[in-house]
Design an enzyme around this catalytic site. Structure first.
Site, PDB file in Angstrom:
ATOM      1  N   CYS A  41       0.814  -1.115  -0.068  1.00 51.18           N
ATOM      2  CA  CYS A  41      -0.140   0.124  -0.080  1.00 51.18           C
ATOM      3  C   CYS A  41       0.894   1.246   0.025  1.00 51.18           C
ATOM      4  O   CYS A  41       2.133   1.077   0.061  1.00 51.18           O
ATOM      5  CB  CYS A  41      -0.990   0.013   1.089  1.00 51.18           C
ATOM      6  N   CYS A  93      -2.051   1.326  -4.248  1.00 50.78           N
ATOM      7  CA  CYS A  93      -0.728   1.630  -4.030  1.00 50.78           C
ATOM      8  C   CYS A  93      -0.650   2.439  -5.674  1.00 50.78           C
ATOM      9  O   CYS A  93       0.373   3.015  -5.951  1.00 50.78           O
ATOM     10  CB  CYS A  93       0.048   0.578  -4.194  1.00 50.78           C
ATOM     11  N   CYS A 144       3.463   1.004  -8.419  1.00 50.05           N
ATOM     12  CA  CYS A 144       3.653  -0.620  -8.186  1.00 50.05           C
ATOM     13  C   CYS A 144       4.024  -1.145  -9.475  1.00 50.05           C
ATOM     14  O   CYS A 144       3.431  -1.345 -10.338  1.00 50.05           O
ATOM     15  CB  CYS A 144       2.465  -1.391  -7.560  1.00 50.05           C
TER      16      CYS A 144
END
Length: 139
Positions: A13, A87, A91
């Site tokens: 996260c 996220c 990511c």
């Protein structure tokens, strides 16, 4: 006799201070050393959310010593499952990994009363994830 973990899971996260820490805590608690657990954040916070720590303690899981960690390509490459929790575009995606995106409310800035339902939803998802990993091993 020690055996290798069945799988490795990375929870990601933004701040690695709430959702991903609770998920990592539950997975470690419920699966023991059968599953390797990592968590990280694209922009890690200074500390784990105190309301998340308190909510997890109520559930019998201690994450008080957890520290937010920065997301690295190495952590992703070393993981079989990459579970993102808000996220965003930070990511990176690598082929061959199982990616899951868990849409969970961010507990940042919320009191423990508001964090409990998020915690309970995470636990439900972790139990399903463990069942999926176990089923794969039996197949």
């Amino acid at each position: 006799m020690s055996t290798a973990p069945l799988a490795s899971v990375l929870f990601v996260c933004v701040h690695n201070a709430g959702r991903s820490q609770m998920a990592a805590g539950f997975l470690s608690h419920l699966a023991g050393d059968r599953i390797e657990v990592r968590s990280a954040g694209s922009i890690p916070g200074d500390q784990v959310n105190p309301a998340a720590v308190e909510a997890m303690q109520e559930a019998g899981v201690d994450i008080a010593d957890a520290k937010p960690k920065v997301l690295t390509s190495e952590a992703i490459q070393a993981s079989d499952y990459v579970i993102t929790m808000g996220c965003g575009d930070a990511c990176p995606v690598f082929p061959g990994k199982k990616y899951l995106d868990w849409a969970l409310e961010d507990p940042a800035g919320k009191g423990v009363e508001s964090v409990r339902p998020i915690r309970d939803e995470i636990k439900t998802r972790i139990e399903a994830l463990i069942a999926e990993i176990d089923a794969k091993q039996e197949a």
